[in-house]
Write a protein that holds these residues in place. Structure first.
Motif, mmCIF file in Angstrom:
data_model
loop_
_atom_site.group_PDB
_atom_site.id
_atom_site.type_symbol
_atom_site.label_atom_id
_atom_site.label_comp_id
_atom_site.label_asym_id
_atom_site.label_seq_id
_atom_site.Cartn_x
_atom_site.Cartn_y
_atom_site.Cartn_z
ATOM 1 N N LEU A 1 -13.578 14.502 -8.819
ATOM 2 C CA LEU A 1 -13.563 15.691 -7.970
ATOM 3 C C LEU A 1 -13.288 16.966 -8.777
ATOM 4 N N PRO A 2 -12.262 16.981 -9.652
ATOM 5 C CA PRO A 2 -12.047 18.196 -10.454
ATOM 6 C C PRO A 2 -13.242 18.539 -11.347
ATOM 7 N N ALA A 3 -13.840 17.534 -12.001
ATOM 8 C CA ALA A 3 -14.973 17.801 -12.882
ATOM 9 C C ALA A 3 -16.162 18.327 -12.096
ATOM 10 N N THR A 4 -16.380 17.800 -10.917
ATOM 11 C CA THR A 4 -17.532 18.199 -10.110
ATOM 12 C C THR A 4 -17.451 19.666 -9.703
ATOM 13 N N VAL A 5 -16.286 20.114 -9.236
ATOM 14 C CA VAL A 5 -16.185 21.510 -8.807
ATOM 15 C C VAL A 5 -16.149 22.460 -10.006
ATOM 16 N N LEU A 6 -15.576 22.018 -11.129
ATOM 17 C CA LEU A 6 -15.580 22.868 -12.317
ATOM 18 C C LEU A 6 -16.999 23.092 -12.836
ATOM 19 N N MET A 7 -17.859 22.085 -12.678
ATOM 20 C CA MET A 7 -19.243 22.213 -13.138
ATOM 21 C C MET A 7 -20.167 22.731 -12.035
ATOM 22 N N ASP A 8 -19.559 23.223 -10.945
ATOM 23 C CA ASP A 8 -20.309 23.824 -9.846
ATOM 24 C C ASP A 8 -21.346 22.860 -9.270
ATOM 25 N N ARG A 9 -20.922 21.613 -9.091
ATOM 26 C CA ARG A 9 -21.776 20.604 -8.480
ATOM 27 C C ARG A 9 -21.219 20.189 -7.125
ATOM 28 N N GLY A 10 -20.510 21.089 -6.483
ATOM 29 C CA GLY A 10 -19.852 20.762 -5.219
ATOM 30 C C GLY A 10 -20.807 20.325 -4.125
ATOM 31 N N GLY A 11 -22.075 20.695 -4.235
ATOM 32 C CA GLY A 11 -23.037 20.327 -3.207
ATOM 33 C C GLY A 11 -23.281 18.837 -3.104
ATOM 34 N N GLU A 12 -22.955 18.081 -4.152
ATOM 35 C CA GLU A 12 -23.186 16.634 -4.107
ATOM 36 C C GLU A 12 -21.984 15.860 -3.575
ATOM 37 N N LEU A 13 -20.892 16.560 -3.303
ATOM 38 C CA LEU A 13 -19.685 15.886 -2.830
ATOM 39 C C LEU A 13 -19.817 15.463 -1.373
ATOM 40 N N ALA A 14 -19.176 14.342 -1.055
ATOM 41 C CA ALA A 14 -19.134 13.857 0.326
ATOM 42 C C ALA A 14 -17.869 14.325 1.027
ATOM 43 N N VAL A 15 -17.067 15.122 0.332
ATOM 44 C CA VAL A 15 -15.829 15.665 0.899
ATOM 45 C C VAL A 15 -15.873 17.180 0.757
ATOM 46 N N PRO A 16 -15.079 17.918 1.533
ATOM 47 C CA PRO A 16 -15.055 19.383 1.402
ATOM 48 C C PRO A 16 -14.602 19.812 0.000
ATOM 49 N N GLU A 17 -15.149 20.904 -0.476
ATOM 50 C CA GLU A 17 -14.802 21.371 -1.816
ATOM 51 C C GLU A 17 -13.313 21.726 -1.926
ATOM 52 N N TRP A 18 -12.715 22.193 -0.829
ATOM 53 C CA TRP A 18 -11.308 22.567 -0.909
ATOM 54 C C TRP A 18 -10.441 21.346 -1.232
ATOM 55 N N LEU A 19 -10.902 20.165 -0.806
ATOM 56 C CA LEU A 19 -10.146 18.959 -1.123
ATOM 57 C C LEU A 19 -10.217 18.660 -2.619
ATOM 58 N N ALA A 20 -11.387 18.922 -3.210
ATOM 59 C CA ALA A 20 -11.529 18.727 -4.654
ATOM 60 C C ALA A 20 -10.646 19.709 -5.422
ATOM 61 N N TRP A 21 -10.619 20.964 -4.981
ATOM 62 C CA TRP A 21 -9.758 21.948 -5.638
ATOM 63 C C TRP A 21 -8.275 21.608 -5.464
ATOM 64 N N GLY A 22 -7.967 20.847 -4.426
ATOM 65 C CA GLY A 22 -6.576 20.468 -4.180
ATOM 66 C C GLY A 22 -6.161 19.181 -4.857
ATOM 67 N N ALA A 23 -7.007 18.636 -5.743
ATOM 68 C CA ALA A 23 -6.720 17.358 -6.398
ATOM 69 C C ALA A 23 -5.362 17.337 -7.113
ATOM 70 N N PRO A 24 -4.961 18.398 -7.843
ATOM 71 C CA PRO A 24 -3.637 18.353 -8.490
ATOM 72 C C PRO A 24 -2.494 18.183 -7.496
ATOM 73 N N ALA A 25 -2.618 18.828 -6.332
ATOM 74 C CA ALA A 25 -1.562 18.702 -5.319
ATOM 75 C C ALA A 25 -1.509 17.282 -4.765
ATOM 76 N N ILE A 26 -2.662 16.622 -4.676
ATOM 77 C CA ILE A 26 -2.697 15.232 -4.227
ATOM 78 C C ILE A 26 -1.903 14.359 -5.187
#
Length: 266
Positions: free
Chosen positions: A217-242
């Motif tokens: 998830l972190p790598a995907t949003v950093l490389m601006d590939r959020g469109g391929e995610l099956a989860v909301p992008e905000w969840l990927a950005w929140g990975a450290p908090a998880i």
């Protein structure tokens, strides 16, 4: 603040003891680098044959692999002794921890410091540094900061799963097969984009076994590939908090399960 200070003192003593055997330490570090290098070479061979995996090229997968491996080394360096929790409980060593004025978990973690884990950490840092230069990431202070947080968060996720599994030793006595299975899942699935495993496996590796929060998830949003995610992008950005939340939950689980400890009578 007493527990962190005691941990650092005990870890420092364990570090000095381990550093007495420098030749063995060097061999173990090289062994760790070689083992991880074999894994990367396999991925390179696959990509050399097929070009891409799930639309990800070598630079992108190397970036993903670098995050995963750095996070793995970061948790393994302080948490390696969880591997020996079966032995500590069955042999009765845990009894001694209970009569000392220091957290039993801190004593377990600092019984030894396996500096061979530096091989994984060093390999991850080197790979991540090289891959970051070629990965399609728009580097900014914010992106660099998020990458650092993502690595720490990924270490906390893996450490939390291993700590939670270790806590079961107070009921099951032997949990090494569970911990080995966790490690294998990280090794087998953590170095690839999860989209290639299908939606069911992707869901399971996100919400049942939270592997996705370590690197994918972190790598995907950093490389601006959020469109391929099956989860909301905000969840990927929140990975450290998880990662922080999971580690807190795992620690509380350890505390609750440790109340069921029964001495071996040794």
């Amino acid at each position: 603040m007493r527990a962190p200070r005691v941990y650092l003192l005990l870890a420092g003593a364990a570090f000095r003891a381990e550093f007495q055997y420098r030749g063995n330490l060097f061999i173990n570090i090289i062994g760790g680098l070689f083992y991880q290098g074999v894994g990367l070479a396999f991925i390179w061979a696959v990509l050399d044959r097929f070009g891409q995996v799930g639309g990800w090229g070598l630079a992108e997968i190397a970036f993903l692999y670098g995050i995963r491996l750095t996070a793995h080394g970061l948790w393994l360096l302080p948490g390696h002794q969880l591997i020996h929790v079966d032995e500590v409980v069955i042999e009765g060593d845990y009894d001694r921890y209970l009569v000392r004025p220091v957290s039993p978990l801190v004593q377990l973690l600092t019984r030894r410091v396996r500096l061979s884990s530096l091989g994984d950490l060093a390999g991850g840092v080197v790979l991540l540094s090289i891959a970051s230069a070629s990965a399609p990431v728009d580097w900014s202070p914010g992106a660099v900061g998020f990458l650092l947080l993502a690595v720490v968060g990924g270490a906390l996720v893996e450490g939390a799963l291993q700590l939670a599994a270790s806590a079961l030793v107070f009921r099951m006595k032997r949990v090494s097969p569970i911990k080995f299975a966790i490690d294998m899942i990280f090794s087998d699935f953590g170095n690839y984009p999860l989209k290639i495993f299908g939606p069911v496996a992707g869901f399971g590796l996100t919400f049942v076994f939270p592997l996705a929060f370590v690197a994918y998830l972190p790598a995907t949003v950093l490389m601006d590939r959020g469109g391929e995610l099956a989860v909301p992008e905000w969840l990927a950005w929140g990975a450290p908090a998880i990662g922080v939340a999971l580690m807190y939950a795992a620690y509380r689980f350890w505390e609750r399960q440790s109340r069921h400890y029964e001495s071996s009578g040794h």
